[in-house]
Design an enzyme around this catalytic site. Structure first.
Site, short mmCIF file in Angstrom:
data_model
loop_
_atom_site.label_atom_id
_atom_site.label_comp_id
_atom_site.label_asym_id
_atom_site.label_seq_id
_atom_site.Cartn_x
_atom_site.Cartn_y
_atom_site.Cartn_z
N HIS A 44 0.85 -1.19 0.00
CA HIS A 44 0.00 0.00 0.00
C HIS A 44 0.89 1.24 0.00
CE1 HIS A 44 1.18 -0.49 4.19
NE2 HIS A 44 1.10 0.83 4.25
N HIS A 130 5.72 6.00 -1.04
CA HIS A 130 6.47 4.78 -1.31
C HIS A 130 5.64 3.56 -0.92
CE1 HIS A 130 7.21 5.49 2.96
NE2 HIS A 130 7.39 4.18 3.05
#
Length: 189
Positions: A44, A130
């Protein structure tokens, strides 16, 4: 509700992207000895880490996040390169980068601001989008980013493109794998 549970809002990755990354993990794990690899179902992009949360503030955040991103359009993202946090020769976090997309920053700001209005005290470091892949370098040799990037180029031809379509509120269950449970979900239009 578990009083030790942690919660966070995140951009959910499409299942096909998680599967591509899972396929890549086989090569990564054989060549990059990190202490732990993230289960592919848990991949995620974190938008706001809440930590432990009293039920009333968590409930308020659900309502405020829903209102803040209501009408927000889905947008395209690309996983285009790898990176790390920590020491160059022994990173604590190894990650995939999605680029500095303006829509992602705007979405993150809406979620972040809604959570602060709800009463959460959030991380103040700048947002660095990220996807965490692994943690704690365990190699006997120093980590070399160029080797990791070369491996990425060998197994992936070009960026992984996908449509960002859903924000979710996750609860962490440290004793499970995968360890993140969806508590609330918000579809982007």
């Amino acid at each position: 509700m578990d009083k030790h549970a942690h919660f966070f809002y995140a951009l959910r990755l499409p299942e096909e992207v998680k599967q591509v990354m899972n396929d890549h993990f086989k090569s990564f794990k054989n060549n990059l000895p990190f202490g732990s690899w993230v289960h592919h179902e848990d991949l995620h992009i974190t938008l706001a880490f809440l930590g432990s949360a009293p039920e009333d503030i968590l409930s308020s955040s659900k309502r405020l996040v829903g209102e803040a991103i209501n009408g927000f359009s889905s947008f395209s993202l690309e996983i285009e390169q790898l990176g790390f946090f920590g020491k160059e020769d022994s990173p604590r976090v190894f990650w995939a980068h999605t680029g500095e997309k303006e829509e992602l920053k705007l979405l993150r700001n809406k979620v972040y601001n809604a959570c602060t209005v709800a009463g959460f005290k959030l991380e103040t470091r700048p947002f660095r989008p990220h996807i965490t892949l692994a943690r704690r370098w365990k190699g006997t040799e120093p980590f070399v980013m160029d080797k990791a990037s070369d491996l990425w180029k060998r197994i992936q031809e070009g960026p992984i493109k996908f449509q960002a379509e859903e924000v979710v509120l996750y609860q962490t269950h440290l004793e499970r794998s995968p360890k993140y449970e969806v508590i609330s979900s918000y579809r982007l239009k």
